[in-house]
Motif scaffolding. Structure first.
Motif, PDB file in Angstrom:
ATOM      1  N   GLY A  70       6.783   5.892  14.038  1.00 49.21           N
ATOM      2  CA  GLY A  70       7.570   7.178  12.848  1.00 49.21           C
ATOM      3  C   GLY A  70       8.339   6.409  11.945  1.00 49.21           C
ATOM      4  O   GLY A  70       9.240   6.214  12.964  1.00 49.21           O
ATOM      5  N   LEU A  71       8.360   6.825  10.914  1.00 50.53           N
ATOM      6  CA  LEU A  71       9.342   6.561  10.158  1.00 50.53           C
ATOM      7  C   LEU A  71      10.717   8.096   9.662  1.00 50.53           C
ATOM      8  O   LEU A  71       9.762   8.740   9.205  1.00 50.53           O
ATOM      9  N   LEU A  72      11.868   7.825  10.592  1.00 48.59           N
ATOM     10  CA  LEU A  72      12.403   8.841  10.357  1.00 48.59           C
ATOM     11  C   LEU A  72      13.156   9.131   8.878  1.00 48.59           C
ATOM     12  O   LEU A  72      13.497   8.858   8.132  1.00 48.59           O
ATOM     13  N   LEU A  73      13.095  10.756   7.989  1.00 49.72           N
ATOM     14  CA  LEU A  73      13.980  10.369   6.793  1.00 49.72           C
ATOM     15  C   LEU A  73      14.150  12.464   6.854  1.00 49.72           C
ATOM     16  O   LEU A  73      13.556  13.149   7.131  1.00 49.72           O
ATOM     17  N   SER A 127       0.508  -1.301  -0.258  1.00 50.33           N
ATOM     18  CA  SER A 127      -0.086  -0.140   0.044  1.00 50.33           C
ATOM     19  C   SER A 127       0.782   0.900  -0.597  1.00 50.33           C
ATOM     20  O   SER A 127      -0.149   1.917  -0.111  1.00 50.33           O
ATOM     21  N   GLN A 128       2.519   1.387   0.031  1.00 47.33           N
ATOM     22  CA  GLN A 128       3.099   2.507   0.054  1.00 47.33           C
ATOM     23  C   GLN A 128       4.242   2.401  -0.769  1.00 47.33           C
ATOM     24  O   GLN A 128       4.953   1.344  -0.859  1.00 47.33           O
ATOM     25  N   ARG A 129       4.013   3.077  -1.565  1.00 51.26           N
ATOM     26  CA  ARG A 129       5.158   3.414  -2.831  1.00 51.26           C
ATOM     27  C   ARG A 129       5.607   5.196  -2.352  1.00 51.26           C
ATOM     28  O   ARG A 129       5.611   5.330  -1.902  1.00 51.26           O
ATOM     29  N   LEU A 130       7.048   4.600  -3.780  1.00 53.49           N
ATOM     30  CA  LEU A 130       7.723   5.612  -3.381  1.00 53.49           C
ATOM     31  C   LEU A 130       8.220   5.802  -4.308  1.00 53.49           C
ATOM     32  O   LEU A 130       7.859   5.815  -5.932  1.00 53.49           O
ATOM     33  N   PRO A 131       8.475   7.485  -4.527  1.00 51.77           N
ATOM     34  CA  PRO A 131       8.655   7.866  -5.714  1.00 51.77           C
ATOM     35  C   PRO A 131       9.735   7.801  -6.022  1.00 51.77           C
ATOM     36  O   PRO A 131      11.158   7.347  -5.895  1.00 51.77           O
ATOM     37  N   ALA A 132       9.679   8.549  -7.265  1.00 55.22           N
ATOM     38  CA  ALA A 132      10.729   8.483  -8.555  1.00 55.22           C
ATOM     39  C   ALA A 132      12.194   8.810  -7.903  1.00 55.22           C
ATOM     40  O   ALA A 132      12.007   9.674  -7.814  1.00 55.22           O
ATOM     41  N   GLY A 133      13.157   7.280  -8.134  1.00 54.78           N
ATOM     42  CA  GLY A 133      14.341   8.186  -7.740  1.00 54.78           C
ATOM     43  C   GLY A 133      14.987   8.167  -6.694  1.00 54.78           C
ATOM     44  O   GLY A 133      15.900   8.029  -5.854  1.00 54.78           O
ATOM     45  N   PHE A 134      13.522   8.044  -5.559  1.00 54.97           N
ATOM     46  CA  PHE A 134      13.863   8.215  -4.045  1.00 54.97           C
ATOM     47  C   PHE A 134      14.912   7.199  -3.251  1.00 54.97           C
ATOM     48  O   PHE A 134      15.035   7.711  -2.305  1.00 54.97           O
ATOM     49  N   ALA A 135      14.081   5.490  -3.962  1.00 56.47           N
ATOM     50  CA  ALA A 135      15.535   4.767  -3.012  1.00 56.47           C
ATOM     51  C   ALA A 135      17.007   5.281  -3.355  1.00 56.47           C
ATOM     52  O   ALA A 135      17.947   4.966  -3.074  1.00 56.47           O
ATOM     53  N   ALA A 136      16.905   5.341  -4.708  1.00 59.95           N
ATOM     54  CA  ALA A 136      18.911   5.813  -4.938  1.00 59.95           C
ATOM     55  C   ALA A 136      19.161   6.891  -4.015  1.00 59.95           C
ATOM     56  O   ALA A 136      20.303   7.629  -3.593  1.00 59.95           O
ATOM     57  N   ALA A 137      18.457   8.330  -3.962  1.00 56.95           N
ATOM     58  CA  ALA A 137      18.336   9.120  -3.095  1.00 56.95           C
ATOM     59  C   ALA A 137      18.287   8.969  -1.277  1.00 56.95           C
ATOM     60  O   ALA A 137      19.355   9.136  -1.044  1.00 56.95           O
ATOM     61  N   ALA A 154      14.019   0.086   4.262  1.00 54.80           N
ATOM     62  CA  ALA A 154      12.844   0.154   5.959  1.00 54.80           C
ATOM     63  C   ALA A 154      11.546   0.432   5.348  1.00 54.80           C
ATOM     64  O   ALA A 154      11.091  -0.986   5.473  1.00 54.80           O
ATOM     65  N   THR A 155      11.381   0.752   4.810  1.00 50.96           N
ATOM     66  CA  THR A 155       9.748   0.591   3.947  1.00 50.96           C
ATOM     67  C   THR A 155       9.862  -0.385   3.319  1.00 50.96           C
ATOM     68  O   THR A 155       8.672  -1.326   3.420  1.00 50.96           O
ATOM     69  N   ARG A 156      10.831  -1.255   2.181  1.00 54.59           N
ATOM     70  CA  ARG A 156      10.684  -2.631   1.548  1.00 54.59           C
ATOM     71  C   ARG A 156      10.867  -4.051   2.778  1.00 54.59           C
ATOM     72  O   ARG A 156       9.779  -4.415   2.386  1.00 54.59           O
ATOM     73  N   ALA A 157      11.433  -3.707   4.244  1.00 51.52           N
ATOM     74  CA  ALA A 157      11.329  -4.663   5.194  1.00 51.52           C
ATOM     75  C   ALA A 157      10.363  -4.646   5.634  1.00 51.52           C
ATOM     76  O   ALA A 157       9.857  -5.705   5.784  1.00 51.52           O
ATOM     77  N   ALA A 158       9.514  -3.581   5.495  1.00 50.38           N
ATOM     78  CA  ALA A 158       8.354  -3.529   6.122  1.00 50.38           C
ATOM     79  C   ALA A 158       7.112  -3.870   5.082  1.00 50.38           C
ATOM     80  O   ALA A 158       5.996  -3.865   5.683  1.00 50.38           O
ATOM     81  N   PRO A 208      18.524   5.441   0.727  1.00 51.15           N
ATOM     82  CA  PRO A 208      18.229   4.253   0.436  1.00 51.15           C
ATOM     83  C   PRO A 208      18.346   3.234   1.540  1.00 51.15           C
ATOM     84  O   PRO A 208      17.612   2.718   1.608  1.00 51.15           O
ATOM     85  N   GLY A 209      18.461   4.270   3.007  1.00 52.35           N
ATOM     86  CA  GLY A 209      18.233   3.607   4.235  1.00 52.35           C
ATOM     87  C   GLY A 209      16.556   3.432   4.376  1.00 52.35           C
ATOM     88  O   GLY A 209      16.113   2.588   4.975  1.00 52.35           O
ATOM     89  N   THR A 210      16.000   5.191   3.657  1.00 55.53           N
ATOM     90  CA  THR A 210      14.518   4.716   4.622  1.00 55.53           C
ATOM     91  C   THR A 210      13.859   3.539   3.406  1.00 55.53           C
ATOM     92  O   THR A 210      13.170   3.165   3.782  1.00 55.53           O
TER      93      THR A 210
END
Length: 346
Positions: free
Chosen positions: A257-260, A201-211, A218-222, A213-215
């Motif tokens: 709470g997920l810190l970014l 249910s949670q998507r990420l913006p384009a290029g977010f994983a490269a910018a 964490a999103t992928r692991a959950a 990677p830690g967050t």
């Protein structure tokens, strides 16, 4: 500072939050497209703050030739739909408790307006409801805390109200009988009521994983579940973000709470970098950004809006889609952080 610093606050009232959202999200509200609804919403907010014991000042503005964006149905982000506004007349509400001490003050704010065609339960009646419930919690304290509240106009036109408020507050501070109060920190509530526990249910913006990677990891692991509040911060507000995260986890809802961390510096340089790097610019899409640009430490709390909520900027953004138990947790953590903003964030 300890993990239980939120504890003096009673649980935020989910029923009151629901009542506030249901009133505010009765239909679209904006100065230009739905002025009657906007006036009713503004009066509701003013009356609720006054009933809780806050002194409310309406600060009108009349601006010409401002670069912003469009609030027509379907727009997504400031940089994608720029517009030059010939004239904009609106008003922010700024509130303070009588007897609050002079000195560094934390501002808690949210925007009241919506895009065309959307009742805006999540975007952003949810944020305004948290401001109102925070007002009730803080007014019940034995001593008025160094906290002020703001309800901004015309966020959907390009952060117009917050830009005006940040400029005025950074220059003049907050007045009052106790002396000048400078804004030393800001908490922005931007679309904070929609949660989804379903995997994917949670998507990420384009290029977010490269910018980031830690967050992203964490999103992928959950399981890419939209079950958290994103706490966007910079170095100047990192301690406050961590405090909010601990306070949220300690609420009955056990909110995650997920810190970014936004890597940009505070000040105009951060704004210019965001315009050049779109994945980073997503982190400045709400009313905290003008405060960052004036070197005021700030947090943005969000459910990530269109990266989670399928009703974003649509007629279906209605109160029934929100999670009010978790919204109460957002409120409790926000009140705790505002009253115990870490001094090393100033």
């Amino acid at each position: 500072m300890t993990d239980d610093t939120w504890a003096p606050f009673p649980d935020a009232d989910a029923a009151r939050l629901r009542r506030d959202v249901e009133f505010l999200a009765g239909g679209p509200r904006s100065r230009r497209r739905a002025p009657g609804a906007m006036e009713r919403a503004e009066e509701y907010v003013r009356a609720e703050l006054a009933a809780a014991g806050w002194q409310v000042e309406r600060q009108p503005f009349d601006l010409r030739w401002r670069v912003g964006t469009t609030d027509r149905h379907g727009h997504r982000a400031l940089v994608w739909k720029p517009r030059l506004h010939r004239r904009l007349r609106g008003a922010n509400l700024i509130a303070a408790l009588p007897g609050a001490p002079a000195g560094p003050t934390v501002l808690v704010g949210a925007h009241l307006d919506t895009v065309d065609g959307s009742p805006g339960a999540d975007d952003n009646a949810s944020g305004v409801a948290v401001v109102l419930e925070t007002a009730r919690l803080l007014a019940a304290l034995p001593d008025p805390p160094p906290v002020a509240l703001a309800v901004f106009d015309m966020e959907e036109l390009g952060l117009i109200g917050a830009r005006h408020a940040a400029r005025a507050l950074s220059r003049d501070g907050l007045g009052g009988t106790g002396g000048r109060r400078d804004i030393a920190g800001m908490i922005c509530l931007e679309s904070v009521g929609y949660f989804d526990d379903a995997p994917g249910s949670q998507r990420l913006p384009a290029g977010f994983a490269a910018a980031f990677p830690g967050t992203a990891a964490a999103t992928r692991a959950a399981g890419h579940r939209g079950d958290f509040t994103l706490v966007v911060h910079r170095r100047s507000s990192a301690a406050a973000a961590a405090h909010w995260q601990r306070a949220a986890a300690a609420t009955p809802a056990g909110l995650r709470g997920l810190l970014l961390r936004d890597p940009r510096p505070d000040g105009p340089a951060g704004l210019l970098i965001g315009l050049a790097v779109p994945p980073v610019n997503h982190l400045g899409r709400s009313d905290h950004a003008p405060f960052w640009n004036r070197r005021i430490p700030a947090l943005m709390l969000t459910d990530t809006a269109n990266f989670r909520n399928p009703h974003y900027h649509r007629p279906t953004d209605v109160p029934a889609t929100l999670d009010f138990a978790r919204l109460a947790a957002v409120t409790a953590a926000t009140a705790a952080t505002a009253t115990a903003w870490p001094h090393n964030a100033f």
